[in-house]
Design a protein around this motif. Structure first.
Motif, PDB file in Angstrom:
ATOM      1  N   GLU A  48       0.828  -1.207   0.000  1.00 23.07           N
ATOM      2  CA  GLU A  48       0.000   0.000   0.000  1.00 23.07           C
ATOM      3  C   GLU A  48       0.862   1.256   0.000  1.00 23.07           C
ATOM      4  O   GLU A  48       0.534   2.242  -0.667  1.00 23.07           O
ATOM      5  CB  GLU A  48      -0.958   0.011   1.183  1.00 23.07           C
ATOM      6  CG  GLU A  48      -1.921   1.182   1.115  1.00 23.07           C
ATOM      7  CD  GLU A  48      -3.021   1.134   2.148  1.00 23.07           C
ATOM      8  OE1 GLU A  48      -3.854   2.052   2.126  1.00 23.07           O
ATOM      9  OE2 GLU A  48      -3.053   0.202   2.971  1.00 23.07           O
ATOM     10  N   LYS A  78      -7.819   9.741  -3.592  1.00 21.05           N
ATOM     11  CA  LYS A  78      -8.661   8.583  -3.264  1.00 21.05           C
ATOM     12  C   LYS A  78      -9.155   7.875  -4.524  1.00 21.05           C
ATOM     13  O   LYS A  78      -9.112   6.648  -4.611  1.00 21.05           O
ATOM     14  CB  LYS A  78      -9.862   9.017  -2.419  1.00 21.05           C
ATOM     15  CG  LYS A  78      -9.518   9.426  -1.016  1.00 21.05           C
ATOM     16  CD  LYS A  78     -10.769   9.921  -0.295  1.00 21.05           C
ATOM     17  CE  LYS A  78     -10.445  10.576   1.019  1.00 21.05           C
ATOM     18  NZ  LYS A  78     -11.645  11.155   1.649  1.00 21.05           N
ATOM     19  N   LYS A  81      -6.195   6.215  -6.380  1.00 27.85           N
ATOM     20  CA  LYS A  81      -5.694   5.075  -5.619  1.00 27.85           C
ATOM     21  C   LYS A  81      -6.605   3.863  -5.810  1.00 27.85           C
ATOM     22  O   LYS A  81      -6.128   2.752  -6.037  1.00 27.85           O
ATOM     23  CB  LYS A  81      -5.578   5.437  -4.141  1.00 27.85           C
ATOM     24  CG  LYS A  81      -5.007   4.315  -3.291  1.00 27.85           C
ATOM     25  CD  LYS A  81      -4.830   4.750  -1.851  1.00 27.85           C
ATOM     26  CE  LYS A  81      -4.316   3.616  -0.993  1.00 27.85           C
ATOM     27  NZ  LYS A  81      -4.108   4.032   0.402  1.00 27.85           N
ATOM     28  N   LYS A  82      -7.909   4.064  -5.726  1.00 28.77           N
ATOM     29  CA  LYS A  82      -8.855   2.964  -5.937  1.00 28.77           C
ATOM     30  C   LYS A  82      -8.700   2.387  -7.338  1.00 28.77           C
ATOM     31  O   LYS A  82      -8.685   1.174  -7.527  1.00 28.77           O
ATOM     32  CB  LYS A  82     -10.293   3.435  -5.738  1.00 28.77           C
ATOM     33  CG  LYS A  82     -10.688   3.604  -4.305  1.00 28.77           C
ATOM     34  CD  LYS A  82     -12.136   4.049  -4.191  1.00 28.77           C
ATOM     35  CE  LYS A  82     -12.512   4.361  -2.764  1.00 28.77           C
ATOM     36  NZ  LYS A  82     -13.888   4.842  -2.659  1.00 28.77           N
ATOM     37  N   LYS A  83      -8.581   3.276  -8.324  1.00 27.89           N
ATOM     38  CA  LYS A  83      -8.463   2.844  -9.715  1.00 27.89           C
ATOM     39  C   LYS A  83      -7.174   2.051  -9.930  1.00 27.89           C
ATOM     40  O   LYS A  83      -7.186   0.964 -10.513  1.00 27.89           O
ATOM     41  CB  LYS A  83      -8.480   4.056 -10.643  1.00 27.89           C
ATOM     42  CG  LYS A  83      -8.327   3.701 -12.108  1.00 27.89           C
ATOM     43  CD  LYS A  83      -8.359   4.949 -12.986  1.00 27.89           C
ATOM     44  CE  LYS A  83      -8.308   4.564 -14.428  1.00 27.89           C
ATOM     45  NZ  LYS A  83      -7.059   4.915 -15.059  1.00 27.89           N
ATOM     46  N   ARG A  86      -7.273  -1.368  -8.211  1.00 28.68           N
ATOM     47  CA  ARG A  86      -8.097  -2.297  -8.987  1.00 28.68           C
ATOM     48  C   ARG A  86      -7.313  -2.828 -10.195  1.00 28.68           C
ATOM     49  O   ARG A  86      -7.304  -4.020 -10.472  1.00 28.68           O
ATOM     50  CB  ARG A  86      -9.388  -1.613  -9.410  1.00 28.68           C
ATOM     51  CG  ARG A  86     -10.412  -2.512 -10.024  1.00 28.68           C
ATOM     52  CD  ARG A  86     -11.760  -1.826 -10.287  1.00 28.68           C
ATOM     53  NE  ARG A  86     -11.637  -0.513 -10.898  1.00 28.68           N
ATOM     54  CZ  ARG A  86     -11.931   0.645 -10.309  1.00 28.68           C
ATOM     55  NH1 ARG A  86     -12.355   0.657  -9.065  1.00 28.68           N
ATOM     56  NH2 ARG A  86     -11.806   1.780 -10.940  1.00 28.68           N
ATOM     57  N   LEU A  92      -7.463  -3.357  -0.963  1.00 24.43           N
ATOM     58  CA  LEU A  92      -7.201  -2.382   0.105  1.00 24.43           C
ATOM     59  C   LEU A  92      -8.109  -2.615   1.291  1.00 24.43           C
ATOM     60  O   LEU A  92      -9.170  -3.072   1.234  1.00 24.43           O
ATOM     61  CB  LEU A  92      -7.395  -0.948  -0.402  1.00 24.43           C
ATOM     62  CG  LEU A  92      -6.472  -0.547  -1.562  1.00 24.43           C
ATOM     63  CD1 LEU A  92      -6.848   0.829  -2.078  1.00 24.43           C
ATOM     64  CD2 LEU A  92      -5.033  -0.547  -1.087  1.00 24.43           C
TER      65      LEU A  92
END
Length: 92
Positions: A48, A78, A81-83, A86, A92
């Motif tokens: 992470e 945010k 980071k999610k993209k 994935r 996460l």
């Protein structure tokens, strides 16, 4: 969320003590298993951390565009980071 090494060690010890205490896990050496769990948790936190650094680098490259578009850094962080998580198969 960032954990200290003491917190990671506490979590590792708690996992092993709970599972052994409930009879769900038999170990030859609790300290060895605790050490392995600490190692795994630390490695996952490092994944992470590396992702966060990649996101920061991408956002730095697009800082002027974000400023012109009046986009908040934290919201973009945010979303990106999610993209990226994935796309890389990181949970996460």
């Amino acid at each position: 969320m960032r954990l200290t090494s003491d917190e990671v060690e506490f979590i590792g010890r708690k996992i092993v003590k709970t599972l052994v205490g409930e009879g769900k896990l038999e170990v030859d050496s609790e300290s060895r298993v605790i050490g392995e769990i600490i190692k795994i948790i630390t490695e996952e936190l490092a994944v992470e951390d590396r992702l966060n650094e990649e996101v920061r680098e991408v956002l730095l490259q697009h800082a002027s565009e974000m400023e012109r578009s009046n986009v908040a850094y934290t919201e973009m962080f945010k979303m990106l980071k999610k993209k990226m998580a994935r796309e890389k198969g990181i949970i996460l």
